[in-house]
Design an enzyme around this catalytic site. Sequence first.
Site, PDB file in Angstrom:
ATOM      1  N   TYR A 175       2.426  11.223  -5.903  1.00  0.00           N
ATOM      2  CA  TYR A 175       3.243  10.031  -5.653  1.00  0.00           C
ATOM      3  C   TYR A 175       3.897   9.549  -6.947  1.00  0.00           C
ATOM      4  CZ  TYR A 175       4.308   5.122  -4.630  1.00  0.00           C
ATOM      5  OH  TYR A 175       4.934   3.911  -4.505  1.00  0.00           O
ATOM      6  N   SER A 188       8.891   2.945  -8.012  1.00  0.00           N
ATOM      7  CA  SER A 188       7.647   2.186  -8.100  1.00  0.00           C
ATOM      8  C   SER A 188       7.280   2.039  -9.561  1.00  0.00           C
ATOM      9  CB  SER A 188       6.526   2.925  -7.354  1.00  0.00           C
ATOM     10  OG  SER A 188       5.237   2.419  -7.696  1.00  0.00           O
TER      11      SER A 188
END
Length: 280
Positions: free
Chosen positions: A162, A149
């Site tokens: 995350y 990401s």
Amino acid sequence: MAAELARDLAGKVAVITGGSSGIGKGMAEKFAAEGAAVVIADIVDDRGEAVAAELNDQGGTALFVHTDVAEPAQIGRLVAATVDTFGGLDIMVNNAGISGTMHRKFLEDDLADFHKVLSVNLLGVMAGTRDAGRHMSTHGGGSIINLTSIGGIQAGGGVQTYRASKAAVIQFTKSAAIELAYYGIRVNAIAPGNIPTPLLKSSASDENRAAVEEFEAGIRQTMRDDRPLKREGTAEDVAEAALYFASDKSRYVTGTVLPIDGGTVAGKVIRSSGKPIPAN
């Protein structure tokens, strides 16, 4: 026959974890359309089976295999089932991921979901790369695609666990690419940014779902404002990048991280005052 040969993935076998929705589903659809036999791995059985059935109804070849990527033994069984069913494995997409519980401030984070997030987002990628690599290393190589990401590239507030997991995926991908290149295995990563998916909403409880959705909307609007390209990104945009890495067109590409983010990680938009820039 000519049309079949023209497809980029004709005769290939691909596994896509987290393939029942969002970006994973988009990649499954793209790969099937390009001629690959696609194995969809997920923990949501009804949704995964529905996607496989849809692809088969459209003339593709697809199979659903229940897989929790946080359990390495299940990934081993997934690879074995793929090889047993289709005779090989050419493309492994480690896409499954979770966001983790949302907290407005890191100091309020109890880190209770740390092991869960790392097990899915990092351990799942590592085990998927290892087990696919074990097959590919003795069968002529292949392509492994790991989903990270832009949150693993750019620092920022919120969802720190995350972000840490996705940053680790980047370093692991580059390291695995170096080691597995000897076997003709290419390992690359895709870093999506601001692609609407159910990922963040799935991390919210029923009590705070509305608050999380409001928070997410604010984040996405900020990202839109800062994004150089003003068109919205889609799962298909990510699937096109995955197709490139999966196909022979990227045969000399490994160890790379490709942001699919409309230019977000390149830098924020510089807003002009509208006045002409004086010449030097």
